[in-house]
Design a protein around this motif. Sequence first.
Motif, PDB file in Angstrom:
ATOM      1  N   ILE A  94      28.592 -48.960  -8.197  1.00  8.90           N
ATOM      2  CA  ILE A  94      28.214 -50.365  -8.419  1.00  8.90           C
ATOM      3  C   ILE A  94      26.689 -50.436  -8.383  1.00  8.90           C
ATOM      4  CG2 ILE A  94      28.379 -52.721  -7.562  1.00  8.90           C
ATOM      5  CD1 ILE A  94      31.095 -51.906  -8.135  1.00  8.90           C
ATOM      6  N   PHE A  95      26.099 -50.899  -9.463  1.00 12.04           N
ATOM      7  CA  PHE A  95      24.646 -51.002  -9.549  1.00 12.04           C
ATOM      8  C   PHE A  95      24.200 -52.439  -9.248  1.00 12.04           C
ATOM      9  CE2 PHE A  95      25.927 -47.484 -12.200  1.00 12.04           C
ATOM     10  CZ  PHE A  95      25.034 -46.494 -11.858  1.00 12.04           C
ATOM     11  N   ASP A  96      22.878 -52.596  -9.031  1.00 13.35           N
ATOM     12  CA  ASP A  96      22.342 -53.937  -8.772  1.00 13.35           C
ATOM     13  C   ASP A  96      22.756 -54.904  -9.877  1.00 13.35           C
ATOM     14  OD1 ASP A  96      21.170 -52.895  -6.587  1.00 13.35           O
ATOM     15  OD2 ASP A  96      19.111 -52.956  -7.358  1.00 13.35           O
ATOM     16  N   GLU A  97      22.728 -54.400 -11.096  1.00 14.61           N
ATOM     17  CA  GLU A  97      23.042 -55.254 -12.237  1.00 14.61           C
ATOM     18  C   GLU A  97      24.488 -55.768 -12.143  1.00 14.61           C
ATOM     19  OE1 GLU A  97      21.762 -57.444 -14.807  1.00 14.61           O
ATOM     20  OE2 GLU A  97      20.319 -55.986 -14.037  1.00 14.61           O
ATOM     21  N   ASP A  98      25.393 -54.895 -11.658  1.00 16.36           N
ATOM     22  CA  ASP A  98      26.785 -55.330 -11.467  1.00 16.36           C
ATOM     23  C   ASP A  98      26.850 -56.483 -10.476  1.00 16.36           C
ATOM     24  OD1 ASP A  98      28.194 -53.325 -13.046  1.00 16.36           O
ATOM     25  OD2 ASP A  98      27.537 -51.891 -11.541  1.00 16.36           O
ATOM     26  N   LEU A  99      26.075 -56.329  -9.381  1.00 14.94           N
ATOM     27  CA  LEU A  99      26.109 -57.362  -8.337  1.00 14.94           C
ATOM     28  C   LEU A  99      25.590 -58.686  -8.880  1.00 14.94           C
ATOM     29  CD1 LEU A  99      24.826 -55.389  -5.234  1.00 14.94           C
ATOM     30  CD2 LEU A  99      27.168 -55.862  -5.929  1.00 14.94           C
ATOM     31  N   ARG A 100      24.526 -58.593  -9.688  1.00 17.99           N
ATOM     32  CA  ARG A 100      23.969 -59.831 -10.239  1.00 17.99           C
ATOM     33  C   ARG A 100      25.001 -60.560 -11.073  1.00 17.99           C
ATOM     34  NH1 ARG A 100      19.286 -56.849 -11.663  1.00 17.99           N
ATOM     35  NH2 ARG A 100      18.011 -56.971  -9.829  1.00 17.99           N
ATOM     36  N   VAL A 101      25.753 -59.785 -11.865  1.00 18.83           N
ATOM     37  CA  VAL A 101      26.674 -60.482 -12.755  1.00 18.83           C
ATOM     38  C   VAL A 101      27.890 -61.013 -12.010  1.00 18.83           C
ATOM     39  CG1 VAL A 101      25.923 -59.384 -14.886  1.00 18.83           C
ATOM     40  CG2 VAL A 101      27.704 -58.325 -13.552  1.00 18.83           C
ATOM     41  N   ILE A 102      28.300 -60.335 -10.970  1.00 20.29           N
ATOM     42  CA  ILE A 102      29.409 -60.881 -10.172  1.00 20.29           C
ATOM     43  C   ILE A 102      28.969 -62.207  -9.567  1.00 20.29           C
ATOM     44  CG2 ILE A 102      30.767 -60.612  -8.065  1.00 20.29           C
ATOM     45  CD1 ILE A 102      30.806 -57.631  -8.558  1.00 20.29           C
ATOM     46  N   ALA A 103      27.781 -62.228  -8.975  1.00 19.44           N
ATOM     47  CA  ALA A 103      27.306 -63.443  -8.309  1.00 19.44           C
ATOM     48  C   ALA A 103      27.067 -64.555  -9.318  1.00 19.44           C
ATOM     49  CB  ALA A 103      26.038 -63.162  -7.531  1.00 19.44           C
ATOM     50  N   ARG A 104      26.616 -64.179 -10.504  1.00 13.96           N
ATOM     51  CA  ARG A 104      26.314 -65.191 -11.507  1.00 13.96           C
ATOM     52  C   ARG A 104      27.580 -65.953 -11.924  1.00 13.96           C
ATOM     53  NH1 ARG A 104      23.606 -63.208 -16.838  1.00 13.96           N
ATOM     54  NH2 ARG A 104      21.757 -63.149 -15.577  1.00 13.96           N
ATOM     55  N   GLN A 105      28.739 -65.297 -11.796  1.00 18.27           N
ATOM     56  CA  GLN A 105      29.953 -65.965 -12.221  1.00 18.27           C
ATOM     57  C   GLN A 105      30.438 -66.992 -11.212  1.00 18.27           C
ATOM     58  OE1 GLN A 105      32.817 -63.089 -13.719  1.00 18.27           O
ATOM     59  NE2 GLN A 105      31.049 -61.887 -14.309  1.00 18.27           N
ATOM     60  N   ALA A 106      29.687 -67.088 -10.094  1.00 17.18           N
ATOM     61  CA  ALA A 106      30.074 -68.090  -9.110  1.00 17.18           C
ATOM     62  C   ALA A 106      30.018 -69.463  -9.739  1.00 17.18           C
ATOM     63  CB  ALA A 106      29.102 -68.042  -7.938  1.00 17.18           C
ATOM     64  N   ARG A 137      20.608 -78.022 -25.222  1.00 19.47           N
ATOM     65  CA  ARG A 137      21.334 -76.752 -25.229  1.00 19.47           C
ATOM     66  C   ARG A 137      21.946 -76.498 -23.858  1.00 19.47           C
ATOM     67  NH1 ARG A 137      18.568 -72.952 -29.062  1.00 19.47           N
ATOM     68  NH2 ARG A 137      19.335 -71.190 -27.865  1.00 19.47           N
ATOM     69  N   TYR A 138      23.090 -75.842 -23.855  1.00 20.92           N
ATOM     70  CA  TYR A 138      23.727 -75.462 -22.597  1.00 20.92           C
ATOM     71  C   TYR A 138      24.093 -73.990 -22.704  1.00 20.92           C
ATOM     72  CZ  TYR A 138      24.130 -80.475 -22.439  1.00 20.92           C
ATOM     73  OH  TYR A 138      23.833 -81.808 -22.473  1.00 20.92           O
ATOM     74  N   ALA A 139      23.705 -73.228 -21.681  1.00 20.18           N
ATOM     75  CA  ALA A 139      23.945 -71.793 -21.732  1.00 20.18           C
ATOM     76  C   ALA A 139      25.093 -71.423 -20.816  1.00 20.18           C
ATOM     77  CB  ALA A 139      22.688 -71.054 -21.297  1.00 20.18           C
ATOM     78  N   GLY A 140      25.833 -70.405 -21.204  1.00 17.86           N
ATOM     79  CA  GLY A 140      26.865 -69.849 -20.333  1.00 17.86           C
ATOM     80  C   GLY A 140      26.765 -68.344 -20.405  1.00 17.86           C
ATOM     81  N   ALA A 141      27.055 -67.680 -19.298  1.00 19.78           N
ATOM     82  CA  ALA A 141      27.024 -66.220 -19.298  1.00 19.78           C
ATOM     83  C   ALA A 141      28.159 -65.721 -18.432  1.00 19.78           C
ATOM     84  CB  ALA A 141      25.691 -65.725 -18.760  1.00 19.78           C
ATOM     85  N   ALA A 142      28.737 -64.602 -18.817  1.00 18.66           N
ATOM     86  CA  ALA A 142      29.804 -64.022 -17.996  1.00 18.66           C
ATOM     87  C   ALA A 142      29.872 -62.536 -18.287  1.00 18.66           C
ATOM     88  CB  ALA A 142      31.140 -64.678 -18.308  1.00 18.66           C
ATOM     89  N   THR A 143      30.401 -61.820 -17.353  1.00 16.26           N
ATOM     90  CA  THR A 143      30.467 -60.375 -17.488  1.00 16.26           C
ATOM     91  C   THR A 143      31.822 -59.876 -17.046  1.00 16.26           C
ATOM     92  OG1 THR A 143      28.164 -60.427 -16.881  1.00 16.26           O
ATOM     93  CG2 THR A 143      29.195 -58.282 -16.935  1.00 16.26           C
ATOM     94  N   ASN A 144      32.310 -58.918 -17.790  1.00 16.26           N
ATOM     95  CA  ASN A 144      33.595 -58.340 -17.430  1.00 16.26           C
ATOM     96  C   ASN A 144      33.716 -57.023 -18.184  1.00 16.26           C
ATOM     97  OD1 ASN A 144      36.550 -57.953 -17.125  1.00 16.26           O
ATOM     98  ND2 ASN A 144      36.405 -60.033 -16.305  1.00 16.26           N
ATOM     99  N   THR A 145      34.526 -56.109 -17.679  1.00 15.73           N
ATOM    100  CA  THR A 145      34.776 -54.912 -18.471  1.00 15.73           C
ATOM    101  C   THR A 145      35.607 -55.289 -19.698  1.00 15.73           C
ATOM    102  OG1 THR A 145      36.561 -54.481 -16.927  1.00 15.73           O
ATOM    103  CG2 THR A 145      34.582 -53.175 -16.630  1.00 15.73           C
ATOM    104  N   ASP A 146      36.313 -56.419 -19.633  1.00  9.99           N
ATOM    105  CA  ASP A 146      37.062 -56.932 -20.780  1.00  9.99           C
ATOM    106  C   ASP A 146      36.190 -57.972 -21.499  1.00  9.99           C
ATOM    107  OD1 ASP A 146      38.607 -58.488 -22.464  1.00  9.99           O
ATOM    108  OD2 ASP A 146      40.397 -58.363 -21.198  1.00  9.99           O
ATOM    109  N   VAL A 147      35.690 -57.615 -22.691  1.00 13.32           N
ATOM    110  CA  VAL A 147      34.708 -58.497 -23.338  1.00 13.32           C
ATOM    111  C   VAL A 147      35.333 -59.788 -23.874  1.00 13.32           C
ATOM    112  CG1 VAL A 147      33.058 -56.679 -23.881  1.00 13.32           C
ATOM    113  CG2 VAL A 147      34.860 -57.258 -25.532  1.00 13.32           C
ATOM    114  N   ILE A 148      36.637 -59.764 -24.096  1.00 14.45           N
ATOM    115  CA  ILE A 148      37.297 -61.001 -24.543  1.00 14.45           C
ATOM    116  C   ILE A 148      37.287 -62.022 -23.401  1.00 14.45           C
ATOM    117  CG2 ILE A 148      39.506 -62.012 -25.274  1.00 14.45           C
ATOM    118  CD1 ILE A 148      38.435 -60.423 -27.523  1.00 14.45           C
ATOM    119  N   LEU A 149      37.613 -61.527 -22.212  1.00 15.47           N
ATOM    120  CA  LEU A 149      37.595 -62.419 -21.043  1.00 15.47           C
ATOM    121  C   LEU A 149      36.177 -62.919 -20.769  1.00 15.47           C
ATOM    122  CD1 LEU A 149      39.914 -61.006 -18.235  1.00 15.47           C
ATOM    123  CD2 LEU A 149      39.995 -63.239 -19.368  1.00 15.47           C
ATOM    124  N   ALA A 150      35.193 -62.012 -20.887  1.00 19.43           N
ATOM    125  CA  ALA A 150      33.800 -62.409 -20.664  1.00 19.43           C
ATOM    126  C   ALA A 150      33.403 -63.485 -21.676  1.00 19.43           C
ATOM    127  CB  ALA A 150      32.879 -61.202 -20.782  1.00 19.43           C
TER     128      ALA A 150
END
Length: 545
Positions: free
Chosen positions: A386-398, A492-505
């Motif tokens: 798990i890299f820092d970048e992974d942690l950022r994206v998990i937290a961002r989905q809060a 404009r409204y931005a949304g971001a999400a991360t997942n190993t499944d890009v459809i879900l993201a």
Amino acid sequence: MPNGELKTLDRVIIFDTTLRDGEQAPGASMTVSDKVHIARQLALLGVDVIEAGFPISSPGQREAVARISDEVSGPTICGLARAVQGDVEAAGLALESADRKRIHTFIATSDIHLAAKFDSPKYGNTIAEKRNTVLRMAVDAVALAKTFTHDVEFSAEDAGRTDPAFLTEIFRAVVEAGATTINIPDTTGYTTPAEYAAIFKTVRRDCGFGPEIVLSTHCHDDLGLAVANSLAAVRVGARQVECTINGLGERAGNAALEEIVMALRVRSDVYGVATGIDAKHLTKTSRMVALASGHDVPACKAIVGANAFSHEAGIHQDGVLKSRATYEIMRAEDVGNDGESIRLGRHSGRHGLFGRLNRLGIHVEESDRDRVYREFVALADRKKEIFDEDLRVIARQAPTGDAGQRYTLEQIHVAVDTGAEPRASVVVKNTRSGLETLFEATGDGPIDALYGAIDGAVGENHDLLSYDIRSVTHGADALGEVTVNIGAGGKRYAGAATNTDVILASASAYLEALNKLVVYRTDVESVEFVANGIMQSFTGEDIGA
Ligand code: KIV
Ligand code: ZN
């Protein structure tokens, strides 16, 4: 201050406008609680002034300025106001509980702005008459602001393209009315360093101000000169620099605080000035702002980019190992980049996880900690490291604090078969009414079908402005990050999400943007921001600014 270059080391005021001008970057709307967290961090960083918002512009802005005034101590808290009574009063009210408060009032002064924005004959028929009108409005606004606080700043919007003789005239008048800081914005990022410095020299010489009147820079980066212009003005006597973390801001952004501060520090031999910034908080502050605004920092960005202190070429690595001075003009630790890249794994506990998130500048609400931890453990099961970048994206989905989640995705199915049109079906829940809606759609591709289905289920009018997907971590099990921008009502409204499944993201990012649209729409209905964040129209009121 003598006209010419400085000889003695003195203090430059760092005026941070991340929460006001920075937030005007497209899609960068931050929640009120994000703003309060960032303001606390800015106080820790040691900025002198926090421009917390533009209170008249929306209930959200008013609340942010009031809460920051109430909850953040140390820096002066500032609210922006056009040079009209309602704005100044709204700023004064929102700042009421600040220990130290400043009202920053502005009006356009360039002929281009006067002709276009003050076109109504009620401001005068000629440019000379319009100049008289804005001068009077500026003086009245400053005088009114003085009834709320002794600390009043005046900005001549588009000063970079204003006739210097008129600048001198209006600055003299507002100082007489009580302004103590005179800001000279290069609103359109048009000037060169030599030109910008020349304006400061002229103003200082022709206005005859003493050192009690602070001259301030405010530069936009349209030609990539915002930092250079700010520094050029400092060399000729500017003693306040207005800037934003990561250079966040309208269009190409504002002068980047971290670059200004480190240039003044590393090259104090040239600039001869100091700031009150504790640079070791820069990296964390940058990450907090990137996360809250959804505007990532490019890897090769000076001071706070991921690569800013990494040496790739063998010859550089060899040199640095022999002596850091060969290729480093400052140390990563000086700016709080500890280079720590601990690899958390499935056996890391909550303590390790939240400690690391804290060092990354990521605040997780108490109420969201269980979810973040669960997602971390689930990801650690799927990924070796798990890299820092992974942690950022998990937290961002809060769930984004007070942005909340009006719509949640309950089910999703996407089918792509050879020779058949891609098809998607979703079930979306409206958390307010409890209603669940099933919708099916086909499209040109799976994402088109998916977004068609979500649109059908949600039923909010908007346009899809951009869709981007990239891999954010390493390896075949990398996370895919999707960022989406949608537009409605000129915002404009931005949304971001991360997942190993890009459809879900893709689905989560789209829904996040839709949730922001629903929450912020009421703010936007009453107000319209245009280029440079200067308000062009207020419902029912035409004041030309
Ligand atoms: O760029 C600008 O002119 C501004 C003013 C409101 C200071 O942001
Ligand atoms: Zn600006």
